[in-house]
Each structure stands twice: as structure tokens, then as C-alpha cells.
Design a protein around this motif. Structure first.
Motif, PDB file in Angstrom:
ATOM      1  N   MET A   1       7.207  -1.184  -3.834  1.00  0.00           N
ATOM      2  CA  MET A   1       6.703   0.189  -3.812  1.00  0.00           C
ATOM      3  C   MET A   1       5.416   0.261  -2.999  1.00  0.00           C
ATOM      4  SD  MET A   1       5.814   2.632  -7.037  1.00  0.00           S
ATOM      5  CE  MET A   1       4.063   2.375  -7.228  1.00  0.00           C
ATOM      6  N   THR A   2       5.336   1.272  -2.133  1.00  0.00           N
ATOM      7  CA  THR A   2       4.124   1.447  -1.346  1.00  0.00           C
ATOM      8  C   THR A   2       3.329   2.614  -1.923  1.00  0.00           C
ATOM      9  OG1 THR A   2       5.375   0.733   0.556  1.00  0.00           O
ATOM     10  CG2 THR A   2       3.266   1.758   0.997  1.00  0.00           C
ATOM     11  N   CYS A   3       2.029   2.451  -1.987  1.00  0.00           N
ATOM     12  CA  CYS A   3       1.192   3.499  -2.556  1.00  0.00           C
ATOM     13  C   CYS A   3       0.233   4.051  -1.505  1.00  0.00           C
ATOM     14  CB  CYS A   3       0.373   2.949  -3.722  1.00  0.00           C
ATOM     15  SG  CYS A   3       1.421   2.437  -5.074  1.00  0.00           S
ATOM     16  N   CYS A   4      -0.125   5.315  -1.664  1.00  0.00           N
ATOM     17  CA  CYS A   4      -1.085   5.970  -0.773  1.00  0.00           C
ATOM     18  C   CYS A   4      -2.394   5.199  -0.776  1.00  0.00           C
ATOM     19  CB  CYS A   4      -1.313   7.401  -1.234  1.00  0.00           C
ATOM     20  SG  CYS A   4      -2.671   8.199  -0.384  1.00  0.00           S
ATOM     21  N   ARG A   5      -2.953   4.967   0.426  1.00  0.00           N
ATOM     22  CA  ARG A   5      -4.207   4.218   0.544  1.00  0.00           C
ATOM     23  C   ARG A   5      -5.396   4.985  -0.014  1.00  0.00           C
ATOM     24  NH1 ARG A   5      -1.048   3.164   4.792  1.00  0.00           N
ATOM     25  NH2 ARG A   5      -0.811   1.025   5.502  1.00  0.00           N
TER      26      ARG A   5
END
Ligand code: TYD
Ligand code: ZN
Length: 407
Positions: A1-5
């Protein structure tokens, strides 16, 4: 899962430009085979509105002692930064004693030069040591480090807090935007001002200028997303000033909350962004379709010119041309060479697509039938300079906002 920086919300790519090399990774023929590739895929965060890349190569892969981008290659940009500095002096420095300005990503000193010449205390922070050396040689105070809270503390300990923190075409390069914003909030005086400008999301969507999306640009900002990101660190937007540079940029002016009056431009532009649908997924689905159309139009045009036996070259081996040539699959079969004025790029091959980069003199000596304008953002300056090409029957090809031959 990629998360907002910025805010940690889960994000997903809405499209992919495929495998991409480092945009400024110009290589010599013996380096073929050893290139680094990553997937260039943008996403839009529903949580805070930040447009960002899913993956970005490590900063050290992009910004190092052989960084190929020197800011001072464009005359118009020199005037632009002189005006930017003039605005800071007038708007921020007025009435202050010994104001201190810090620029993040000061490159070869194109902007700080103006403060130095006017006798102001200044400091450039520039991690790429080759471009920083050019600035230092001109007497512009520059340190070669990546900016963060720790460095901000060191700067304050040595020079005190800053009246102004500036950056141009750099803030959107920095993945740890929270770390940088915290550093800036610490570095600024209580009534200090942060001003930075970067390519603007609204312009990119409007013009389908997808070439703004490349490794270095981990973010494409809007007023909405910048307000949210810096708001987390006690800074608020006090003005928004659209710029024509880089095909449509925005200058963001921020200050510690409550320290300055807020210009009516802020609410006006935020409303415009809503009206443009910058917060809606449909906008990005349409952008993706527009990119695909642009690609098939450009490749179609180049192939048809090739079939007609025309000579086509590229004009300016820009960072953003790496996205165009790789996404469209444009190699030396369609473009003979790309001419560029930057010595460090000449004699090399373009990243991923291996089109030879030739000195500008090659273009002057062996003018082609068509020149594909990769530096479309400098069109005014370039058309002015290249009147002989036109007079000899040469034609320009552009792809922003639409693919076509410039009449
Ligand atoms: P720019 O659009 O600033 O690049 P980027 O996409 O990398 O941000 O263009 C800079 C490049 O274009 C640089 O390699 C020099 C080249 N160039 C020319 O070769 N001739 C010109 O007249 C101009 C303005 C730029
Ligand atoms: Zn977010």
C-alpha cells in the motif's frame, strides 16, 4: 500500500507512463545496459489534494556532482529571477534592517546573484555540488546539502532566523515535504515570508503538458494542496501569483499564521481550482485519455514525416523530454539528434531512448526540415532566436497544448 507523502491517506496511481530512466541521466554509449529504470506513475490524494508520484528514485540518483541542469541557460529565466528577487526586496525587505534570505535549491545562483549584487545577506542550499560550485565562483554563499529541520537549526545557529525563504522549481522535487516545511517554519522569523514557485497542476491539466511529470517532480502543486501541506506546519497562504514560466507555474506566498494580511487572490484561485475539478477523479481520467491521444498524434506525425523522407531533429534535451520520448517510444529512428546548449549533455545519449545529443552548432550547421520543440516553455525566446531556421523553410513541431506543426 502506498500512502500520501503529506497526509498518509492511501493513494493509487490513476495511470502509468511505463518504465522511466532518470530524466537528467544522459549517458555515454558505453553506459548502455546499466541504466536505472523505475515506474513513472502519478496519483492524486483524496485526503489533501496532493498530486504526486507513487515511486520516486532516491534523491542521490538524481541530484549529484554531475547534475545536468544549469538554470542560467535561458536568458528569459535570468530576467524572470531578477524580477522575483526584486519583488522580495520590495515586498518583504522594505523597512527591515539587514534582512537575510535563504534559497533552497539555488542551482548556479541565478536568483541569489541579484541579492548578492544588492549587498543582502544570503545563503543558498544546493545539494548538487557542480552547479553549487558555479554559484560559489561568483561569490554567492552556498552550501551543498539537502535541506531539513536539522540543517535549518544549523543555519539559524550560525546566521539567525530568515526574513525570506525562497525556492524555484525545487520544492516539488522534495519527497519529505513535511520535513522541509518543518525546517522552513523553524528557519523563518515570526513575520518571515516563504515564496516558492513550481509548475502548476491547473496548467498541466489544462494543457495536457504531461511532460512535467518526471522523476524530479515528485509533486505537482496546486493552491489547495500547498495550503494543506504547509498548514500542517503553521504556515498559511497569503498570496497566489500565477507565472508563465515552465508552461504555467504558480508562485506560492506563505507566512506564519496570522502574521500577514491575506490577498483576495487566494480565495479566487482556490475557487478556480474547484471549478476546474482538480479535486475530482474524473479530471484525472480525462487527463489520462488526453495523454494517450497526444502520444498517438505525436508518433503518427513523426512517422508520417519519416515516410516523406523529412529530416526531424529535437530542439533542447530538456528533463521533461525524457518522459515524452520514453512514454511515446521515440528513438533515433524518428529523431536524428537533439540539439542542446548545455556542454555536459553534448556527446551523450538521451536517457532510455538513446537519441544522440549534439551541440547547438550542429543544429545551426545542418538545419533539419522539422524541429520538435522539447523546450516548448521557452517558445517565445527560441522562435525569436531561430529566425534563420524559419527563413530557410524549417518548421517547428510542438505537442503542447496539442500536437501539430506551428504555422
Ligand atoms: P527547460 O525547459 O528549462 O528544461 P527542463 O525540462 O529540464 O526543466 O530547458 C532547459 C534545457 O533546454 C537545457 O538543457 C538547455 C536547453 N535549451 C537549449 O538548448 N536552447 C535554448 O534556447 C533554451 C532556452 C534551452
Ligand atoms: Zn494527502
Amino acid at each position: 500500500m502506498t500512502c500520501c507523502r503529506v497526509c498518509g491517506t492511501k493513494i493509487e496511481a490513476f495511470m502509468s507512463f511505463g518504465a522511466m530512466p532518470i530524466a537528467n541521466g544522459f549517458l555515454s554509449p558505453d553506459e548502455i545496459g546499466g541504466e536505472y529504470f523505475f515506474e513513472l506513475a502519478p496519483a492524486f490524494c483524496d485526503g489533501c489534494g496532493m498530486f504526486q508520484l507513487i515511486d520516486q528514485p532516491a534523491p542521490e540518483k538524481m541530484f549529484h556532482e554531475n547534475y545536468a541542469f544549469y538554470s542560467s541557460t535561458s536568458r528569459h529565466m535570468q530576467t524572470h529571477f531578477k524580477d522575483f528577487a526584486g519583488m522580495v526586496i520590495q515586498r518583504v525587505f522594505a523597512g527591515r534592517t539587514d534582512p537575510f534570505v535563504v534559497e533552497l535549491g539555488s542551482n548556479d545562483g541565478i536568483m541569489l546573484r541579484n541579492f548578492k549584487e544588492a549587498g543582502y545577506l544570503h545563503l543558498g542550499v544546493e545539494p548538487s555540488s557542480n552547479v553549487a560550485d558555479v554559484a560559489r565562483e561568483q561569490g554567492i554563499r552556498t552550501i551543498s546539502e539537502f535541506f531539513n529541520l536539522e540543517l535549518a537549526k544549523k543555519i539559524v545557529a550560525e546566521h539567525g532566523h530568515a526574513d525570506a525563504v525562497l525556492s524555484a522549481n525545487v520544492m516539488c522535487h522534495i519527497p519529505d515535504i513535511n520535513g522541509v516545511a518543518a525546517g522552513i517554519a523553524y528557519l523563518l522569523k515570526k513575520d518571515g515570508v516563504l515564496m516558492f514557485e513550481d509548475p502548476y497542476l491547473g496548467s498541466m491539466i489544462e494543457k495536457t503538458s504531461y511532460d512535467q511529470i518526471y522523476d524530479e517532480h515528485v509533486f505537482i502543486f496546486s493552491g489547495t494542496s500547498v495550503g494543506a501541506a504547509f498548514g500542517r506546519h503553521g504556515l498559511e497562504l497569503i498570496d497566489l501569483l500565477p507565472q508563465t514560466t515552465h508552461g504555467g507555474s504558480m508562485r506560492y506566498v506563505l507566512a506564519p499564521k496570522g502574521s500577514h494580511p491575506i490577498s483576495p487572490n487566494v480565495s479566487m484561485i482556490l475557487e478556480k481550482e474547484r471549478a476546474q475539478g482538480l479535486h475530482q477523479p474524473e479530471t484525472y481520467a480525462a487527463f489520462k485519455a488526453n495523454c494517450e491521444q497526444s502520444r498517438s498524434d505525436l508518433v503518427g506525425l513523426l512517422r508520417s514525416l519519416k515516410e516523406q523522407g523529412k529530416r526531424v531533429v529535437g530542439y533542447a534535451a530538456t528533463s521533461k523530454s525524457t518522459t515524452v520520448t520514453n512514454y511515446c517510444g521515440i528513438g533515433p529512428d524518428l529523431i536524428e539528434y537533439i540539439s542542446d546548449t548545455t556542454p555536459i549533455k553534448q556527446g551523450k545519449l538521451t536517457p532510455g531512448t538513446h537519441i544522440p545529443v549534439k551541440p547547438y552548432e550542429t543544429f545551426q550547421e545542418k538545419m533539419p526540415d522539422y524541429a520538435l520543440l522539447f523546450a516548448w516553455n521557452h517558445a517565445v525566446e527560441i522562435f525569436e532566436k531561430e529566425q534563420i531556421f524559419k527563413a530557410k523553410g524549417g518548421k517547428w513541431i510542438t505537442f503542447v497544448p496539442q500536437v501539430g506543426i506551428v504555422e
